[in-house]
Design a protein around this motif. Structure first.
Motif, PDB file in Angstrom:
ATOM      1  N   ILE A  82       0.835  -1.200   0.000  1.00  0.00           N
ATOM      2  CA  ILE A  82       0.000   0.000   0.000  1.00  0.00           C
ATOM      3  C   ILE A  82       0.867   1.248   0.000  1.00  0.00           C
ATOM      4  CG2 ILE A  82      -1.707   1.305   1.319  1.00  0.00           C
ATOM      5  CD1 ILE A  82      -2.756  -1.367   2.366  1.00  0.00           C
ATOM      6  N   ALA A  83       1.935   1.226   0.779  1.00  0.00           N
ATOM      7  CA  ALA A  83       2.825   2.389   0.849  1.00  0.00           C
ATOM      8  C   ALA A  83       3.416   2.715  -0.513  1.00  0.00           C
ATOM      9  CB  ALA A  83       3.932   2.134   1.863  1.00  0.00           C
ATOM     10  N   GLU A  84       3.712   1.705  -1.302  1.00  0.00           N
ATOM     11  CA  GLU A  84       4.278   1.933  -2.636  1.00  0.00           C
ATOM     12  C   GLU A  84       3.240   2.514  -3.597  1.00  0.00           C
ATOM     13  OE1 GLU A  84       7.671  -1.585  -2.909  1.00  0.00           O
ATOM     14  OE2 GLU A  84       5.568  -2.078  -3.315  1.00  0.00           O
ATOM     15  N   ALA A  85       1.969   2.237  -3.342  1.00  0.00           N
ATOM     16  CA  ALA A  85       0.914   2.692  -4.245  1.00  0.00           C
ATOM     17  C   ALA A  85       0.437   4.110  -3.952  1.00  0.00           C
ATOM     18  CB  ALA A  85      -0.269   1.727  -4.184  1.00  0.00           C
ATOM     19  N   ILE A  86       0.699   4.605  -2.755  1.00  0.00           N
ATOM     20  CA  ILE A  86       0.258   5.958  -2.387  1.00  0.00           C
ATOM     21  C   ILE A  86       1.219   6.983  -2.972  1.00  0.00           C
ATOM     22  CG2 ILE A  86      -0.066   7.560  -0.459  1.00  0.00           C
ATOM     23  CD1 ILE A  86      -1.022   5.206   1.210  1.00  0.00           C
ATOM     24  N   VAL A  87       0.675   7.967  -3.671  1.00  0.00           N
ATOM     25  CA  VAL A  87       1.499   9.013  -4.282  1.00  0.00           C
ATOM     26  C   VAL A  87       0.996  10.380  -3.837  1.00  0.00           C
ATOM     27  CG1 VAL A  87       2.076   7.613  -6.296  1.00  0.00           C
ATOM     28  CG2 VAL A  87       0.069   9.080  -6.364  1.00  0.00           C
ATOM     29  N   LYS A  88       1.895  11.354  -3.858  1.00  0.00           N
ATOM     30  CA  LYS A  88       1.532  12.729  -3.529  1.00  0.00           C
ATOM     31  C   LYS A  88       0.907  13.386  -4.756  1.00  0.00           C
ATOM     32  CE  LYS A  88       2.320  14.736  -0.264  1.00  0.00           C
ATOM     33  NZ  LYS A  88       1.509  14.943   0.981  1.00  0.00           N
ATOM     34  N   ALA A  89      -0.157  14.132  -4.521  1.00  0.00           N
ATOM     35  CA  ALA A  89      -0.846  14.827  -5.602  1.00  0.00           C
ATOM     36  C   ALA A  89      -0.571  16.318  -5.501  1.00  0.00           C
ATOM     37  CB  ALA A  89      -2.349  14.577  -5.510  1.00  0.00           C
ATOM     38  N   PRO A  90      -0.725  17.036  -6.599  1.00  0.00           N
ATOM     39  CA  PRO A  90      -0.666  18.496  -6.504  1.00  0.00           C
ATOM     40  C   PRO A  90      -1.749  18.972  -5.534  1.00  0.00           C
ATOM     41  CG  PRO A  90      -0.674  17.774  -8.798  1.00  0.00           C
ATOM     42  CD  PRO A  90      -0.966  16.563  -7.971  1.00  0.00           C
ATOM     43  N   GLY A  91      -1.433  19.932  -4.706  1.00  0.00           N
ATOM     44  CA  GLY A  91      -2.420  20.393  -3.750  1.00  0.00           C
ATOM     45  C   GLY A  91      -2.145  19.954  -2.336  1.00  0.00           C
ATOM     46  N   GLY A  92      -1.088  19.139  -2.135  1.00  0.00           N
ATOM     47  CA  GLY A  92      -0.674  18.821  -0.781  1.00  0.00           C
ATOM     48  C   GLY A  92      -1.366  17.648  -0.125  1.00  0.00           C
ATOM     49  N   PHE A  93      -2.009  16.785  -0.889  1.00  0.00           N
ATOM     50  CA  PHE A  93      -2.638  15.595  -0.319  1.00  0.00           C
ATOM     51  C   PHE A  93      -2.111  14.351  -1.020  1.00  0.00           C
ATOM     52  CE2 PHE A  93      -5.249  17.176  -3.755  1.00  0.00           C
ATOM     53  CZ  PHE A  93      -5.653  16.047  -4.451  1.00  0.00           C
ATOM     54  N   SER A  94      -2.508  13.189  -0.517  1.00  0.00           N
ATOM     55  CA  SER A  94      -2.059  11.922  -1.086  1.00  0.00           C
ATOM     56  C   SER A  94      -3.216  11.228  -1.792  1.00  0.00           C
ATOM     57  CB  SER A  94      -1.508  11.013   0.015  1.00  0.00           C
ATOM     58  OG  SER A  94      -0.408  11.612   0.665  1.00  0.00           O
ATOM     59  N   VAL A  95      -2.882  10.353  -2.733  1.00  0.00           N
ATOM     60  CA  VAL A  95      -3.913   9.608  -3.461  1.00  0.00           C
ATOM     61  C   VAL A  95      -3.519   8.145  -3.569  1.00  0.00           C
ATOM     62  CG1 VAL A  95      -4.783  11.560  -4.818  1.00  0.00           C
ATOM     63  CG2 VAL A  95      -2.880  10.221  -5.683  1.00  0.00           C
TER      64      VAL A  95
END
Length: 275
Positions: A82-95
């Motif tokens: 799961i940690a590998e699949a979470i990415v940072k998005a523009p706007g300061g949140f994660s997806v």
């Protein structure tokens, strides 16, 4: 074997407030709202993860102009963590993106149910807010995702087809999932006050025809409106967040106000039933 679409209450563990963003029909701006609301909440200091819960027709990656190498599909099949699949998005949140065309996940099998539940339980301790960007309609996958949320936001537009489908979705949430209240966001409003009037009209119909398991009508809470704004189309066409591309636009300011209300009445309150 139990019905995989049966609601599964989340355990009362410490961690993120789980909020589902859903709609009766597609094309009403649900994913647009999820992404921009996440950015607005992040600006308020919240740690936010948006989980693309539309497992069959995901498009959060398109809205955010992201090209993930690892998706929920890889997590479900054990190819990635799961940690590998979470990415940072523009706007300061994660997806946590689902990936498009995952036909095998468009039906809620017991396996998909367990995998999805496991992912949510795993990420909850690491965030303040978990936004579930669900699919549209009342499929078993959508209803299961919504059942995991402590709060539900139904997005609709003033168009009759959108309101009819929103009514149908709320009816199912009230009668089958025993939802006592649902928060409404009306997108693409032409005039101030339109959304509150629309929500009131929907409430009158629900009061007349729909009751929850406790014999009470489901309560609609008008969270806010997003006005018609050319800046929205421009941001969508550029595949940029409105909160980044045009933060001073009327629609962006409306999303900022939605975030404030959610933060003050749901996220920062223990009971989450405030107006």
């Amino acid at each position: 074997m139990s019905d995989p679409s049966t609601p599964t209450p989340m355990p009362p563990a410490l961690g993120a407030r789980v909020l589902a963003v859903t709609s009766g029909k597609g094309g009403v701006g649900k994913t647009f709202l999820s992404a921009n609301l996440a950015a607005a909440l992040a600006r308020r200091g919240q740690r936010v993860l948006v989980l693309d819960a539309d497992l069959g027709l995901a498009n959060l990656d398109v809205v955010l102009n992201l090209h993930p190498k690892i998706t929920l599909h890889d997590v479900f099949t054990g190819k990635a963590t799961i940690a590998e699949a979470i990415v940072k998005a523009p706007g300061g949140f994660s997806v946590l993106l689902a990936g498009s065309g995952m036909v095998e996940y468009s039906r809620l099998t017991p396996e998909v149910r367990d995998e999805f539940l496991g992912v949510i339980r795993s990420v909850m301790p690491n965030y303040d807010v978990l936004l579930l960007d669900t699919g549209a309609g009342i499929s078993d996958v959508v209803l299961f995702a919504v059942s995991l949320a402590s709060e539900v936001m139904v997005v609709a537009t003033p168009e009759p087809t959108s309101l009819t489908d929103a009514y149908a979705a709320i009816k199912v949430l009230a009668t089958q999932h025993k939802r006592q209240h649902v928060r409404m966001v009306i997108n693409q409003t032409a005039r101030p006050g339109d959304g509150r009037a629309i929500t009131s009209q929907l409430q009158q119909v629900l009061d007349r025809f729909v009751t929850t398991g406790a014999g009470r009508s489901v309560r609609l809470i008008h969270l806010g409106d997003i006005p018609v704004d050319p800046a929205v189309r421009e941001a969508v066409m550029r595949r940029q967040l409105l909160m980044v591309n045009a933060p001073g636009s009327p629609a962006a300011m409306a999303v900022t106000e939605l975030a404030r209300k959610l933060d003050e009445t749901v996220i920062s309150r223990a009971d989450g039933t405030g107006n």
